[in-house]
Design an enzyme around this catalytic site. Structure first.
Site, PDB file in Angstrom:
ATOM      1  N   THR A  77     -19.729  96.602 -42.280  1.00 38.67           N
ATOM      2  CA  THR A  77     -20.861  96.547 -43.222  1.00 38.67           C
ATOM      3  C   THR A  77     -21.938  97.545 -42.775  1.00 38.67           C
ATOM      4  OG1 THR A  77     -20.376  94.205 -43.526  1.00 38.67           O
ATOM      5  CG2 THR A  77     -22.518  94.967 -44.301  1.00 38.67           C
ATOM      6  N   SER A 114      -6.748 100.233 -44.578  1.00 34.12           N
ATOM      7  CA  SER A 114      -8.031  99.588 -44.283  1.00 34.12           C
ATOM      8  C   SER A 114      -8.485  98.794 -45.501  1.00 34.12           C
ATOM      9  CB  SER A 114      -9.119 100.636 -44.019  1.00 34.12           C
ATOM     10  OG  SER A 114      -8.789 101.466 -42.959  1.00 34.12           O
ATOM     11  N   LEU A 213     -10.245  82.666 -50.085  1.00 35.88           N
ATOM     12  CA  LEU A 213      -9.987  81.899 -48.853  1.00 35.88           C
ATOM     13  C   LEU A 213     -11.307  81.421 -48.246  1.00 35.88           C
ATOM     14  CD1 LEU A 213      -7.171  84.142 -47.306  1.00 35.88           C
ATOM     15  CD2 LEU A 213      -6.907  81.778 -48.095  1.00 35.88           C
ATOM     16  N   CYS A 262     -13.485  89.897 -41.254  1.00 37.49           N
ATOM     17  CA  CYS A 262     -13.150  90.217 -42.648  1.00 37.49           C
ATOM     18  C   CYS A 262     -13.910  89.437 -43.704  1.00 37.49           C
ATOM     19  CB  CYS A 262     -11.667  89.985 -42.858  1.00 37.49           C
ATOM     20  SG  CYS A 262     -10.699  90.875 -41.651  1.00 37.49           S
TER      21      CYS A 262
END
Ligand code: UGA
Length: 454
Positions: A77, A114, A213, A262
Site C-alpha cells: 500500500t 503479483s 474471505l 494481503c
C-alpha cells in the site's frame, strides 16, 4: 516456482531478484536458512535446486533466455502521494516490466503473478509495446504477450494449495500464450480447474476473492463479540451456520483479527478503486470490513487491560505467537503487532514468544515503540524461547497465534509460576477449558460467552 519446477522437470525455472542477500539465502546449503519458512518447501528446494531450479542475480541474462517471465514482485500500500493509505504502489511492477522490455529477445510471454489493482496489465502492456515498436528496425526483434494469472495460495499451506488448487485463473487475449501457460498447469492440475477470463476479470477476481474471505472473518469476529455479550458460544454458532452448504464450514474461526500481507492491502485497493470510479457507497461497504478488523484487535487489547483491574502498568504479560498465523514466520500486519503496541502503550512489560519469528523481526515491527526493554516507568518487551521463563511472575498469558506447540501446555505448572490472580486470554480457541481445571487460572476465550467458573 519451486512447485512448478518440481512438477515439470523439463522446464528450466530461474528465480531472479535484485536482493543479493536473499538469493544467497535461497542458495544456502543449510536448508533451515531459506528466507521463507513454509512447511514442505525445503524438501522441494532440496529435490530440484541446481537441477532445473536456480536462484540468481543475473537478471538481464535470465530474461533474455526466457520464453515466459512471471512478475512476482511486492505491491505494498502506498505510504505517500496520491492514493496514500489505499492504492498499491506499483513501482516494482513497473521497474520489472521495464527490465523485461530492455532485456527480452524474440517472443516473450509475460505473466502478471503479483496481486495488482485492475488494469495493471495495461501498464505492463504499454511499456512492452514501446519496446516492441522500437525493436522493429533492430536485429533483436521483440514481441510480447501479457497474461494475468493471480496466485491464490495461502501461507502455511502453500505447497498443498499449489499442488491441489481449487482453481487456476488465466486472463488474457492471446490464445497461443494462454495455451502455453495452461499446458504448464495441466501437467498436474485437471483441465476443468483452469478458468479463462479477460485480463480485467482475472485481476478483479483476485481482489474480490480476498475481500470475500476477509469479509467472512470480520463477520464471524463481529458475532464473536455478540456471543461474549449474550452467553452464546461462537464455535456452536459457526458449526450451525457452516452446516448450510451455501455458507460452508471453512474460514469461520473467530480470532484476534486477520493479518497477513494481503487482505488489508487488497481491500484498501478495492476501496480506492470504487472511489476512483465514483462508487462511494460500495467503497464504504468494503472499508467496513477493515474497520471491524481493527476494532477486534483493539477490543482484545482493551479487555485484557480491563480484566487486569483496569491497568497493566508494570505488569508482566506473556504474549504467545507473533506471526500472523501458524506455520509461517511472516509477521506482516499480524494482529500481535497492534495488540502488543496497545499493551505497551498502557505500560505493560511483554514477554514475547514465537517458535519461528526472530527477535530482530519483532524489533522491526515494534520499532515505533519508544522503549524496548523493561523499565520502571514505561512498558517494554523481551523475547524468550523458554515458555516457562516467559510465564514466570506474569499476570496473564495471551495466545495470539495457533501454533501446535501451544495446544498442549502444562497449565498446572504455569499456575505455580504466575502471579495471582492469573489470567489466560485465548484469542484463537486453542486452549481447552479442561486443561485449566483446578489451576485457579481465570480464563477468557474469544466468542465464548461463559468461560468461568472452572
Ligand atoms: C490469503 C488468502 O487466503 C489466499 O487465498 C491468498 O492467495 C493470499 O491471501 C494472498 O493474497 O496472497 P494468507 O494471507 O496467506 O492467504 O492466509 P489466510 O489463511 O487467508 O489467513 C489470513 C488471516 O486470517 C490470518 O491472520 C489468519 O489467522 C486469519 N484467519 C483465517 C482467521 O482468523 N480465521 C480463519 O478461519 C481463517
Amino acid at each position: 516456482m519451486a512447485v512448478l519446477a518440481d512438477k515439470c522437470k523439463d522446464i528450466l525455472v530461474t528465480l531472479v531478484d535484485i536482493d543479493k542477500e536473499r538469493i544467497k539465502a535461497w542458495n544456502d546449503k543449510d536448508l533451515s536458512k531459506l528466507p521463507v519458512f513454509e512447511p514442505g518447501l525445503s524438501e522441494i528446494i532440496k529435490r530440484n535446486r541446481d537441477k532445473n531450479l536456480f536462484f540468481s542475480c543475473e537478471i538481464a541474462k535470465t530474461i533474455k533466455e526466457a520464453d515466459m517471465v512471471f512478475i512476482s514482485v511486492n505491491t505494498p500500500t502506498k505510504r505517500s502521494g496520491f492514493g496514500a493509505g489505499y492504492a498499491s504502489d506499483l513501482k516494482w511492477v513497473e521497474s520489472s516490466a521495464r527490465q523485461v522490455a530492455d532485456y527480452a529477445s524474440g517472443h516473450t510471454i509475460v505473466v502478471e503473478k503479483s496481486t495488482v489493482p485492475v488494469r495493471t496489465a495495461e501498464l505492463i502492456q504499454n511499456i512492452l509495446s514501446e519496446s516492441e515498436d522500437n525493436s522493429i528496425i533492430s536485429s533483436n526483434k521483440k514481441s510480447f504477450s501479457v497474461l494475468s494469472s493471480p496466485e491464490f495460495l495461502a501461507e502455511g499451506t502453500a505447497i498443498n494449495d499449489l499442488e491441489n488448487p481449487d482453481r487456476v485463473l488465466i486472463g488474457g487475449e492471446d490464445n497461443d500464450a494462454i495455451k502455453s501457460l495452461s499446458s504448464i498447469y495441466e501437467r498436474w492440475i485437471p483441465a476443468n480447474k483452469i478458468l479463462f477470463t479477460n485480463v480485467w476479470s482475472s485481476e478483479l477476481s483476485k481482489l474480490t476473492a480476498n475481500a470475500f474471505l476477509a469479509q467472512r472473518l470480520s463477520s464471524i469476529n463481529a458475532i464473536s463479540a455478540l456471543c461474549e455479550a449474550t452467553g452464546a458460544e461462537i464455535k456452536e454458532v459457526s458449526n450451525a451456520i457452516g452446516a448450510d452448504k451455501r455458507i460452508g464450514k471453512k474460514f469461520l474461526d473467530a480470532g484476534p483479527g486477520f493479518g497477513g500481507s494481503c487482505f488489508q492491502k487488497d481491500i484498501l485497493n478495492l476501496v480506492y478503486l470504487c472511489r476512483y470510479y465514483g462508487l462511494e457507497k460500495i467503497s464504504n461497504y468494503w472499508e467496513q470490513v477493515l474497520i471491524v478488523n481493527n476494532w477486534q484487535k483493539e477490543r482484545i487489547a482493551s479487555l485484557v487491560v480491563e480484566k487486569l483491574f483496569g491497568t497493566v502498568t508494570n505488569k508482566k504479560i506473556a504474549l504467545f505467537g507473533f506471526s500472523f498465523k501458524a506455520n509461517t514466520n511472516d509477521t506482516r500486519e499480524s494482529p500481535s503487532i497492534s495488540i502488543a503496541k496497545d499493551l505497551l502503550a498502557n505500560g505493560a512489560n511483554l514477554m514475547i514468544h514465537d517458535p519461528q519469528v526472530l527477535p530482530s523481526q519483532i524489533e522491526k515491527e515494534l520499532s515505533s515503540q519508544e522503549t524496548k526493554r523493561f523499565s520502571d516507568k514505561k512498558g517494554g518487551w523481551c523475547f524468550n524461547r523458554d515458555l516457562n521463563e516467559c510465564v514466570k511472575d506474569s499476570d496473564a498469558i495471551i495466545f495470539l497465534t495457533a501454533w501446535d506447540e501451544y495446544k498442549k501446555l502444562d497449565f498446572k505448572k504455569f499456575s505455580q509460576l504466575m502471579r495471582k490472580p492469573s489470567w489466560v486470554f485465548d484469542t484463537r480457541k486453542i486452549i481447552s477449558k479442561n486443561s485449566l481445571k483446578g489451576t485457579g487460572i481465570k480464563f477468557w476465550q474469544v466468542g465464548m460467552g461463559n468461560c468461568n467458573p472452572l
